[in-house]
Design a protein around this motif. Structure first.
Motif, PDB file in Angstrom:
ATOM      1  N   GLN A  76       6.509  -6.670   1.736  1.00  0.00           N
ATOM      2  CA  GLN A  76       5.829  -5.736   2.624  1.00  0.00           C
ATOM      3  C   GLN A  76       4.966  -4.811   1.776  1.00  0.00           C
ATOM      4  N   LEU A  77       3.832  -4.361   2.344  1.00  0.00           N
ATOM      5  CA  LEU A  77       3.019  -3.364   1.668  1.00  0.00           C
ATOM      6  C   LEU A  77       3.403  -1.991   2.206  1.00  0.00           C
ATOM      7  N   ILE A  78       3.721  -1.091   1.286  1.00  0.00           N
ATOM      8  CA  ILE A  78       4.162   0.243   1.662  1.00  0.00           C
ATOM      9  C   ILE A  78       3.215   1.275   1.062  1.00  0.00           C
ATOM     10  N   TYR A  79       2.673   2.111   1.932  1.00  0.00           N
ATOM     11  CA  TYR A  79       1.772   3.206   1.572  1.00  0.00           C
ATOM     12  C   TYR A  79       2.635   4.455   1.435  1.00  0.00           C
ATOM     13  N   GLY A  80       2.519   5.136   0.316  1.00  0.00           N
ATOM     14  CA  GLY A  80       3.262   6.367   0.110  1.00  0.00           C
ATOM     15  C   GLY A  80       2.320   7.526  -0.117  1.00  0.00           C
ATOM     16  N   ALA A  81       2.553   8.626   0.578  1.00  0.00           N
ATOM     17  CA  ALA A  81       1.744   9.834   0.412  1.00  0.00           C
ATOM     18  C   ALA A  81       2.674  10.994   0.075  1.00  0.00           C
ATOM     19  N   THR A  82       2.325  11.699  -0.987  1.00  0.00           N
ATOM     20  CA  THR A  82       3.079  12.880  -1.383  1.00  0.00           C
ATOM     21  C   THR A  82       2.147  14.073  -1.307  1.00  0.00           C
ATOM     22  N   VAL A  83       2.372  14.916  -0.302  1.00  0.00           N
ATOM     23  CA  VAL A  83       1.587  16.136  -0.127  1.00  0.00           C
ATOM     24  C   VAL A  83       2.439  17.267  -0.677  1.00  0.00           C
ATOM     25  N   TYR A  84       1.948  17.926  -1.710  1.00  0.00           N
ATOM     26  CA  TYR A  84       2.761  18.905  -2.429  1.00  0.00           C
ATOM     27  C   TYR A  84       3.259  20.039  -1.545  1.00  0.00           C
ATOM     28  N   GLY A  89       7.705  18.284  -0.733  1.00  0.00           N
ATOM     29  CA  GLY A  89       7.144  17.512  -1.832  1.00  0.00           C
ATOM     30  C   GLY A  89       7.636  16.076  -1.892  1.00  0.00           C
ATOM     31  N   GLU A  90       8.347  15.629  -0.859  1.00  0.00           N
ATOM     32  CA  GLU A  90       8.872  14.267  -0.814  1.00  0.00           C
ATOM     33  C   GLU A  90       7.775  13.290  -0.390  1.00  0.00           C
ATOM     34  N   THR A  91       7.830  12.081  -0.905  1.00  0.00           N
ATOM     35  CA  THR A  91       6.891  11.032  -0.525  1.00  0.00           C
ATOM     36  C   THR A  91       7.274  10.491   0.844  1.00  0.00           C
ATOM     37  N   ILE A  92       6.279  10.389   1.720  1.00  0.00           N
ATOM     38  CA  ILE A  92       6.478   9.791   3.040  1.00  0.00           C
ATOM     39  C   ILE A  92       5.891   8.388   2.976  1.00  0.00           C
ATOM     40  N   GLU A  93       6.657   7.411   3.426  1.00  0.00           N
ATOM     41  CA  GLU A  93       6.224   6.020   3.341  1.00  0.00           C
ATOM     42  C   GLU A  93       5.830   5.479   4.712  1.00  0.00           C
ATOM     43  N   PHE A  94       4.824   4.608   4.696  1.00  0.00           N
ATOM     44  CA  PHE A  94       4.282   3.959   5.882  1.00  0.00           C
ATOM     45  C   PHE A  94       4.186   2.467   5.576  1.00  0.00           C
ATOM     46  N   ILE A  95       4.628   1.623   6.488  1.00  0.00           N
ATOM     47  CA  ILE A  95       4.643   0.177   6.277  1.00  0.00           C
ATOM     48  C   ILE A  95       3.434  -0.450   6.961  1.00  0.00           C
ATOM     49  N   LEU A  96       2.795  -1.386   6.266  1.00  0.00           N
ATOM     50  CA  LEU A  96       1.629  -2.068   6.820  1.00  0.00           C
ATOM     51  C   LEU A  96       2.028  -2.892   8.041  1.00  0.00           C
ATOM     52  N   ASN A  97       1.343  -2.644   9.155  1.00  0.00           N
ATOM     53  CA  ASN A  97       1.515  -3.417  10.372  1.00  0.00           C
ATOM     54  C   ASN A  97       0.606  -4.643  10.251  1.00  0.00           C
ATOM     55  N   LEU A  98       1.192  -5.808  10.242  1.00  0.00           N
ATOM     56  CA  LEU A  98       0.433  -7.046  10.033  1.00  0.00           C
ATOM     57  C   LEU A  98      -0.188  -7.605  11.308  1.00  0.00           C
ATOM     58  N   ASN A  99      -0.062  -6.901  12.422  1.00  0.00           N
ATOM     59  CA  ASN A  99      -0.536  -7.403  13.703  1.00  0.00           C
ATOM     60  C   ASN A  99      -1.992  -7.072  13.996  1.00  0.00           C
ATOM     61  N   ASN A 100      -2.740  -6.601  13.018  1.00  0.00           N
ATOM     62  CA  ASN A 100      -4.137  -6.257  13.267  1.00  0.00           C
ATOM     63  C   ASN A 100      -5.011  -6.809  12.146  1.00  0.00           C
ATOM     64  N   PRO A 114       1.261  12.349  10.101  1.00  0.00           N
ATOM     65  CA  PRO A 114       0.800  11.287  10.988  1.00  0.00           C
ATOM     66  C   PRO A 114       1.860  10.210  11.162  1.00  0.00           C
ATOM     67  N   LYS A 115       1.647   9.400  12.163  1.00  0.00           N
ATOM     68  CA  LYS A 115       2.479   8.220  12.379  1.00  0.00           C
ATOM     69  C   LYS A 115       1.766   6.969  11.888  1.00  0.00           C
ATOM     70  N   LYS A 116       0.423   7.059  11.812  1.00  0.00           N
ATOM     71  CA  LYS A 116      -0.388   5.937  11.344  1.00  0.00           C
ATOM     72  C   LYS A 116      -1.493   6.461  10.431  1.00  0.00           C
ATOM     73  N   ILE A 117      -1.729   5.714   9.362  1.00  0.00           N
ATOM     74  CA  ILE A 117      -2.881   5.947   8.489  1.00  0.00           C
ATOM     75  C   ILE A 117      -3.603   4.614   8.421  1.00  0.00           C
ATOM     76  N   GLN A 118      -4.852   4.616   8.883  1.00  0.00           N
ATOM     77  CA  GLN A 118      -5.583   3.358   8.994  1.00  0.00           C
ATOM     78  C   GLN A 118      -6.852   3.384   8.160  1.00  0.00           C
ATOM     79  N   TYR A 119      -7.124   2.251   7.517  1.00  0.00           N
ATOM     80  CA  TYR A 119      -8.347   2.053   6.739  1.00  0.00           C
ATOM     81  C   TYR A 119      -9.089   0.863   7.331  1.00  0.00           C
ATOM     82  N   LYS A 120     -10.345   1.086   7.682  1.00  0.00           N
ATOM     83  CA  LYS A 120     -11.177   0.005   8.186  1.00  0.00           C
ATOM     84  C   LYS A 120     -12.416  -0.088   7.302  1.00  0.00           C
TER      85      LYS A 120
END
Length: 150
Positions: A76-84, A89-100, A114-120
């Motif tokens: 799985q591809l996991i996106y992690g964002a750490t906003v200080y 300061g904990e990293t929040i992880e988001f899993i790539l949704n493969l349905n798009n 956020p609940k979703k971070i999307q790159y197009k």
């Protein structure tokens, strides 16, 4: 024979992870938010990981607001964002949704916002980033790829 099979299976697993992360290679570089001195920087530091940060330029000084990463874990591809300044300061992880197929949507339904971070990918030098919460409400912006790092 079992050892050879295990080695082949491991090689296949690593190759699949590398192929998945390589779909995001277009992110590598420095991106500038249209109309603002806000940037996102990505680099590929290993074959299965992208790392980066989001920053502002204030009086020509780089002020990093968050660190970013995309890694492959258990296929799985996991996106992690750490906003200080958020989430202790904990990293929040988001899993790539493969349905798009139109965009890369990293999702975490349990996070408040956020609940979703999307790159197009719009073109070779522009991307649309959407940051979405409940009912896909949030905001979007365009980033333009920079020729050199700021």
């Amino acid at each position: 024979m079992k050892i050879l099979s295990a080695i082949c299976l491991l090689f296949l697993f690593v190759s699949c992870a590398e192929n998945k992360i390589s779909k995001l290679d277009f992110l590598v570089g420095t991106w500038k938010m249209e109309g603002k001195q806000q940037y996102e920087f990505w680099e590929k530091n290993q074959k299965d990981r992208l790392i980066g940060n989001s920053y502002k330029l204030v009086n020509n000084e780089k002020i990093i607001s968050e660190t970013l990463r995309v890694k492959s874990v258990e296929n799985q591809l996991i996106y992690g964002a750490t906003v200080y300044s958020q989430n202790d300061g904990e990293t929040i992880e988001f899993i790539l949704n493969l349905n798009n197929d139109e965009y890369f949507s990293f999702e975490n339904a349990n996070h408040d916002f956020p609940k979703k971070i999307q790159y197009k990918r719009i073109s070779a030098d522009s991307i649309k980033v959407s940051v979405l919460g409940e009912n896909d409400e949030g905001f979007s912006y365009i980033q333009i790829k920079q020729l050199t790092e700021n």
